[in-house]
Design a protein around this motif. Structure first.
Motif, PDB file in Angstrom:
ATOM      1  N   THR A   1      -4.357  20.178 -13.492  1.00 34.90           N
ATOM      2  CA  THR A   1      -4.760  20.344 -12.105  1.00 34.90           C
ATOM      3  C   THR A   1      -5.548  19.113 -11.668  1.00 34.90           C
ATOM      4  OG1 THR A   1      -6.703  21.563 -12.900  1.00 34.90           O
ATOM      5  CG2 THR A   1      -4.807  22.855 -12.150  1.00 34.90           C
ATOM      6  N   CYS A   2      -5.450  18.783 -10.388  1.00 35.31           N
ATOM      7  CA  CYS A   2      -6.134  17.603  -9.870  1.00 35.31           C
ATOM      8  C   CYS A   2      -6.530  17.863  -8.430  1.00 35.31           C
ATOM      9  CB  CYS A   2      -5.233  16.359  -9.960  1.00 35.31           C
ATOM     10  SG  CYS A   2      -3.702  16.468  -8.998  1.00 35.31           S
ATOM     11  N   SER A   3      -7.409  17.030  -7.923  1.00 32.14           N
ATOM     12  CA  SER A   3      -7.852  17.153  -6.538  1.00 32.14           C
ATOM     13  C   SER A   3      -7.581  15.840  -5.823  1.00 32.14           C
ATOM     14  CB  SER A   3      -9.350  17.467  -6.470  1.00 32.14           C
ATOM     15  OG  SER A   3     -10.108  16.426  -7.052  1.00 32.14           O
ATOM     16  N   GLY A   4      -7.217  15.931  -4.548  1.00 38.58           N
ATOM     17  CA  GLY A   4      -6.973  14.730  -3.770  1.00 38.58           C
ATOM     18  C   GLY A   4      -5.576  14.183  -3.974  1.00 38.58           C
ATOM     19  N   TYR A   5      -5.319  13.067  -3.283  1.00 35.31           N
ATOM     20  CA  TYR A   5      -4.008  12.420  -3.322  1.00 35.31           C
ATOM     21  C   TYR A   5      -4.016  11.288  -4.327  1.00 35.31           C
ATOM     22  CZ  TYR A   5       0.056   9.737  -1.817  1.00 35.31           C
ATOM     23  OH  TYR A   5       1.227   9.047  -1.790  1.00 35.31           O
ATOM     24  N   ILE A   6      -2.993  11.206  -5.155  1.00 33.76           N
ATOM     25  CA  ILE A   6      -2.872  10.160  -6.169  1.00 33.76           C
ATOM     26  C   ILE A   6      -1.685   9.286  -5.816  1.00 33.76           C
ATOM     27  CG2 ILE A   6      -2.502   9.662  -8.606  1.00 33.76           C
ATOM     28  CD1 ILE A   6      -3.797  12.325  -9.262  1.00 33.76           C
ATOM     29  N   GLU A   7      -1.927   7.987  -5.670  1.00 30.78           N
ATOM     30  CA  GLU A   7      -0.865   7.050  -5.332  1.00 30.78           C
ATOM     31  C   GLU A   7      -0.052   6.691  -6.569  1.00 30.78           C
ATOM     32  OE1 GLU A   7      -2.390   3.615  -3.414  1.00 30.78           O
ATOM     33  OE2 GLU A   7      -3.356   4.713  -1.781  1.00 30.78           O
ATOM     34  N   VAL A   8       1.208   6.380  -6.342  1.00 32.41           N
ATOM     35  CA  VAL A   8       2.100   5.915  -7.395  1.00 32.41           C
ATOM     36  C   VAL A   8       2.677   4.582  -6.940  1.00 32.41           C
ATOM     37  CG1 VAL A   8       4.177   6.395  -8.727  1.00 32.41           C
ATOM     38  CG2 VAL A   8       2.643   8.268  -8.112  1.00 32.41           C
TER      39      VAL A   8
ATOM     40  N   LEU B   1       3.902   4.210 -11.647  1.00 32.47           N
ATOM     41  CA  LEU B   1       2.656   4.492 -12.349  1.00 32.47           C
ATOM     42  C   LEU B   1       1.573   4.893 -11.364  1.00 32.47           C
ATOM     43  CD1 LEU B   1       2.586   1.481 -14.843  1.00 32.47           C
ATOM     44  CD2 LEU B   1       3.323   3.809 -15.309  1.00 32.47           C
ATOM     45  N   PRO B   2       0.716   5.837 -11.757  1.00 37.32           N
ATOM     46  CA  PRO B   2      -0.385   6.216 -10.863  1.00 37.32           C
ATOM     47  C   PRO B   2      -1.352   5.064 -10.675  1.00 37.32           C
ATOM     48  CG  PRO B   2      -0.633   7.245 -13.023  1.00 37.32           C
ATOM     49  CD  PRO B   2       0.712   6.609 -13.006  1.00 37.32           C
ATOM     50  N   VAL B   3      -1.866   4.934  -9.458  1.00 36.30           N
ATOM     51  CA  VAL B   3      -2.755   3.835  -9.106  1.00 36.30           C
ATOM     52  C   VAL B   3      -4.193   4.318  -9.180  1.00 36.30           C
ATOM     53  CG1 VAL B   3      -3.433   2.222  -7.297  1.00 36.30           C
ATOM     54  CG2 VAL B   3      -1.023   2.805  -7.617  1.00 36.30           C
TER      55      VAL B   3
ATOM     56  N   CYS C   1      -0.799  -5.436   4.639  1.00 37.54           N
ATOM     57  CA  CYS C   1       0.144  -4.514   3.999  1.00 37.54           C
ATOM     58  C   CYS C   1      -0.073  -4.375   2.499  1.00 37.54           C
ATOM     59  CB  CYS C   1       1.584  -4.977   4.238  1.00 37.54           C
ATOM     60  SG  CYS C   1       2.095  -4.953   5.970  1.00 37.54           S
ATOM     61  N   SER C   2      -0.788  -5.321   1.895  1.00 41.35           N
ATOM     62  CA  SER C   2      -0.915  -5.332   0.443  1.00 41.35           C
ATOM     63  C   SER C   2      -2.011  -4.394  -0.045  1.00 41.35           C
ATOM     64  CB  SER C   2      -1.208  -6.750  -0.046  1.00 41.35           C
ATOM     65  OG  SER C   2      -1.470  -6.755  -1.433  1.00 41.35           O
ATOM     66  N   ARG C   3      -1.834  -3.936  -1.274  1.00 38.96           N
ATOM     67  CA  ARG C   3      -2.849  -3.109  -1.914  1.00 38.96           C
ATOM     68  C   ARG C   3      -4.065  -3.942  -2.312  1.00 38.96           C
ATOM     69  NH1 ARG C   3       0.222  -0.766  -5.669  1.00 38.96           N
ATOM     70  NH2 ARG C   3       0.490   1.110  -4.444  1.00 38.96           N
ATOM     71  N   TYR C   4      -3.868  -5.234  -2.494  1.00 40.90           N
ATOM     72  CA  TYR C   4      -4.947  -6.119  -2.930  1.00 40.90           C
ATOM     73  C   TYR C   4      -5.464  -6.948  -1.767  1.00 40.90           C
ATOM     74  CZ  TYR C   4      -3.227  -4.760  -7.507  1.00 40.90           C
ATOM     75  OH  TYR C   4      -2.821  -4.027  -8.596  1.00 40.90           O
TER      76      TYR C   4
ATOM     77  N   ARG D   1       0.834  -1.188   0.000  1.00 39.66           N
ATOM     78  CA  ARG D   1       0.000   0.000   0.000  1.00 39.66           C
ATOM     79  C   ARG D   1       0.876   1.248   0.000  1.00 39.66           C
ATOM     80  NH1 ARG D   1      -3.824  -1.318   5.083  1.00 39.66           N
ATOM     81  NH2 ARG D   1      -4.624   0.760   4.611  1.00 39.66           N
ATOM     82  N   SER D   2       0.270   2.352  -0.364  1.00 36.76           N
ATOM     83  CA  SER D   2       1.014   3.608  -0.425  1.00 36.76           C
ATOM     84  C   SER D   2       0.909   4.339   0.922  1.00 36.76           C
ATOM     85  CB  SER D   2       0.453   4.493  -1.541  1.00 36.76           C
ATOM     86  OG  SER D   2       1.209   5.652  -1.701  1.00 36.76           O
ATOM     87  N   PRO D   3       2.008   4.952   1.365  1.00 39.86           N
ATOM     88  CA  PRO D   3       3.351   5.015   0.767  1.00 39.86           C
ATOM     89  C   PRO D   3       4.079   3.682   0.894  1.00 39.86           C
ATOM     90  CG  PRO D   3       3.325   6.187   2.853  1.00 39.86           C
ATOM     91  CD  PRO D   3       1.916   5.781   2.587  1.00 39.86           C
ATOM     92  N   GLU D   4       4.608   3.203  -0.209  1.00 42.28           N
ATOM     93  CA  GLU D   4       5.121   1.844  -0.306  1.00 42.28           C
ATOM     94  C   GLU D   4       6.257   1.571   0.675  1.00 42.28           C
ATOM     95  OE1 GLU D   4       6.813  -1.211  -3.728  1.00 42.28           O
ATOM     96  OE2 GLU D   4       6.213   0.826  -4.228  1.00 42.28           O
TER      97      GLU D   4
END
Length: 438
Positions: free
Chosen positions: A370-377, A382-384, A81-84, A29-32
């Protein structure tokens, strides 16, 4: 055969390889880095607890509770701990357990052939773990890509390694001490059957990935055809408008002549201004010389304008593109589509997209929005995106960069999302001549 406490302890300690395998496959998961550190620290704690329990109560008692003291807690840890979630993580753990059992089976076979050497099983076990690590590195990219693509069927895929692991544990704990050599042969047979199942799973993964790539290619081709159709329609409309304008121009010039002869200059100038506006309205904007790229830009810039997005465009391409125009247009199409989608979540008046490219000393592309919110990488930079169908564009861009040796970089900072792509430098300066300052 009875082993010394030192050998038993080292064999238990070698299970850290299994933990390393699971960590290698997991997408944290982010932050990795934070979640990876948590996983490593807790794993170390689990190993210490298990070592203490084994030393306090003996190896014979420990083998019956190892599943509950080590395997189950570590599975829950990886799940946390995993994103999935779900069987995707269970497949990860089962795969690693099967690999651990495979290495241990090799050690058991070696011990049955050389019964007088208690270190043989440990040495072969460690060698097996090491060799399997490189095999897992080969399997890893396919598994990680399948995590994003395959949504169903993971429970069925878990059956072969899970059944094999429990069968091997039963044979090791209950039957191996009574008759080592036949049990070792049985272990090899069971392991071989599971290995065959993994060959089929690997073929399934490659087939699914191939079909996924074909599907993406078809989608990209449909987009390309759609863009070209829109461009041809726009050019046809512009041509029709020019025909009408040329037809009306005779009457306009006659009227202007009459006004000039009669001394009514203001009316003549007004009529000239109106004719000029009509000419401007009928003209199609040409963003670049390449028809495919121009069609793509026309489509997405129009979409952005309809969405109330402020566009800043600075495009400069070399006459000779270093890559195919179709593939390059798909890179821009994916990036601009993602940018337009992100801007829809931004309040009106703050929606902005900047699209830039330079051709010298090498082709470089920069698209910001421009964007709103937090974007995970993720770990690949790569963006998630968890939305269905999302994230395909970013992976397509990454595949393009990998194919042509280009560098890509995603950044999120101060409400701006930025994508930079840099193509490799060409060997000759004449391939990318500096743009004429005029």
């Amino acid at each position: 055969m009875q082993y010394s406490e030192t050998v038993n302890f080292l064999m238990m300690l070698s299970n850290v390889f299994i933990a390393a395998y699971a960590t290698l496959l997991v997408e944290f998961r982010s932050p990795e880095k934070v979640w990876m550190r948590r996983c490593v620290v807790i794993t170390g704690g689990l190993i210490i607890v298990n070592a203490f329990f084994r030393a306090a109560f003996g190896g014979d008692n420990y083998q019956y509770v190892a599943v509950f003291l080590l395997t189950l807690p570590y599975t829950l840890l990886i799940l946390w701990c995993s994103r999935y979630r779900g069987f995707k993580i269970v497949f990860n753990v089962c795969t690693c357990l099967w690999m651990g059992c495979t290495a241990d089976t090799a050690g058991i076979l070696a011990q049955s052939l050389f019964p007088g050497h208690e270190w043989v099983r440990l040495v072969v076990r460690v060698i097996g773990f090491t060799l399997l690590y490189f095999l897992l590195r080969t399997f890893r990219p396919y598994y990680r890509r399948m995590l994003r693509i395959l949504e169903h069927g993971w429970g069925i895929l878990c059956i072969p390694p899970m059944v094999t692991s429990f069968t091997i544990l039963y044979l090791n704990n209950e039957l191996l001490p009574k008759d080592p050599l036949p049990v070792a042969i049985a272990l090899i047979c069971v392991t071989a059957i599971c290995a065959g199942a993994y060959v089929l799973i690997f073929q399934l993964f490659t087939k699914e990935l191939h079909e996924h790539e074909l599907k993406n290619s078809r989608q990209l081709m449909d987009v390309q055809i759609h863009l070209l159709e829109r461009q041809m329609k726009a050019m046809s409309n512009a041509e029709e408008a020019m025909k009408v304008q040329r037809h009306d121009m005779r009457h306009q010039w006659a009227a202007i002549s009459e006004l000039v002869e009669s001394g009514n200059k203001e009316a003549a100038l007004g009529l000239i201004g109106t004719a000029r506006e009509h000419l401007e309205d009928s003209r199609t904007h040409r963003w670049c010389e390449n028809d495919v790229l121009n069609a793509m830009f026309a489509y997405y810039f129009e979409q952005a304008e309809r969405g109330g997005i402020d566009m800043k465009i600075e495009i400069d391409f070399p006459e000779k593109l270093p890559v195919g125009a179709v593939e390059l247009s798909m890179v821009f199409a994916n990036a601009l589509e993602n940018a337009i989608r992100a801007c829809k979540d931004v309040p009106e008046g703050k929606r902005k997209i900047m699209c830039r490219s330079i051709r010298y000393p090498n082709l470089m592309i920069k698209i910001e929005n421009t964007c709103s919110g937090y974007i995970e990488v993720d770990s690949e930079g790569l963006p998630v995106s968890s939305g269905e169908g999302h994230g395909i564009g970013s992976r397509s861009i990454a595949a393009f960069c990998k194919k042509y040796g280009a560098m890509y970089d995603y950044q999120v900072e101060d409400g701006w999302f930025r994508l930079r792509i840099s193509m490799p430098k060409v060997s000759s300066q004449k391939d990318f001549p500096p743009k004429n300052s005029s």
